[in-house]
Design an enzyme around this catalytic site. Sequence first.
Site: not given
Length: 388
Positions: A70, A235, A345, A361
């Site tokens: 990340d 998120e 995701y 993904e």
Amino acid sequence: MMPMADLTLLLTFLLWGMAAPAGSGSGAQSTQVFVSGTDGYHTYRIPALLVSREGTLLAFCEGRKSSRSDTGDIDLLVKRSTDGGKTWSDQQIVWDDGANTCGNPCPVVDQTTGTIWLPMTWNRGEDLERQINGGTSKDTRRAFICHSEDDGLTWSKPREITADVKRPEWRWYATGPGVGIQLERGEAKGRLLIPCDYTDPSPDDPGGQGSHVIFSDDHGKSWRLGGIIRPGVNECQVVELADGTLMMNMRNYGGVKNRRAVATSTDGGLTWSGVRHDPVLVEPVCQASFLRFTKQPPDDRNRLIFSNPAPPEVSRRQDMTIRMSYDEGQTWPVRRVLWAGPAAYSCLAVLPDGRIACLFEAGEKNAYERITFASFHREWLTSANTGP
């Protein structure tokens, strides 16, 4: 004998291979948009899918140069499709800041002006998330925004908006990932609203995770911080319900484990309710997508759609699943697995011809092998419904 997992993947490939072309039936159709290890990037992650006012599809993601991490050298990329996702342009770099991290796309289109706004985040490539959260990083997470006035062909230089949308004591910060919305009802009609998250650790809440929104009431010229939701969420994606209430759906770190967290706002995102946990929307602690599909009128009924990895063993990121609600997110009676392998995701969109699209993904061995675009008619989702 072929292992059950491999057999499931093979059947998925066969079903997709037999799917009808877009517009000619209800079958699901798929295209690989970003493939890890190609075009100069080790891994592609964090998909966002937007339909412009002109009907162009824009697929955003992070291009991670040297690893799946990340952090490090990460660029923000986009590809365009003008034929409903059948073919895609070469990838374009929206933002490259050398060895630093540029990511977390969360685009929104202003339906009044046609301008596409792209909020995103930045940090030094050497600063790890745990260092930023721990207050030991060299710099912090910063918020930026750029825009396109030509249907995503070119993009403005990113400008920093950190001071307007992030409190000084906050550490981690993320826009989306996914998409923002433009409000259609009430006093805040026309407002551009972006779902975000942050951390603000404290002795009684060491994780310090929270969700929030930022918004613009002047067509993207300026941005302000809206209401905050906590604890134990980050998120997130937001939908405007038929009565104008906003519903935020969030990745959950607290309360009821492995269930999505939900909160609502009746003042355009300035304040939010307490958090509840949806008993049907299971998750392996992962980002998800949440979107308005149809609204009555002009459509025959209200429909919301939702996507995330939702395997029976909820600790694993697998089984990209699409759900539909007919009662504004109170129940989710329709469910179908789109990809029965590793998946993470995702981002949903509604195409000009009424199809549902999902950019997600996925892979065979792990969820980060590629970013795939899939599209299907509503009948594909409802014809083989397996329920909650």
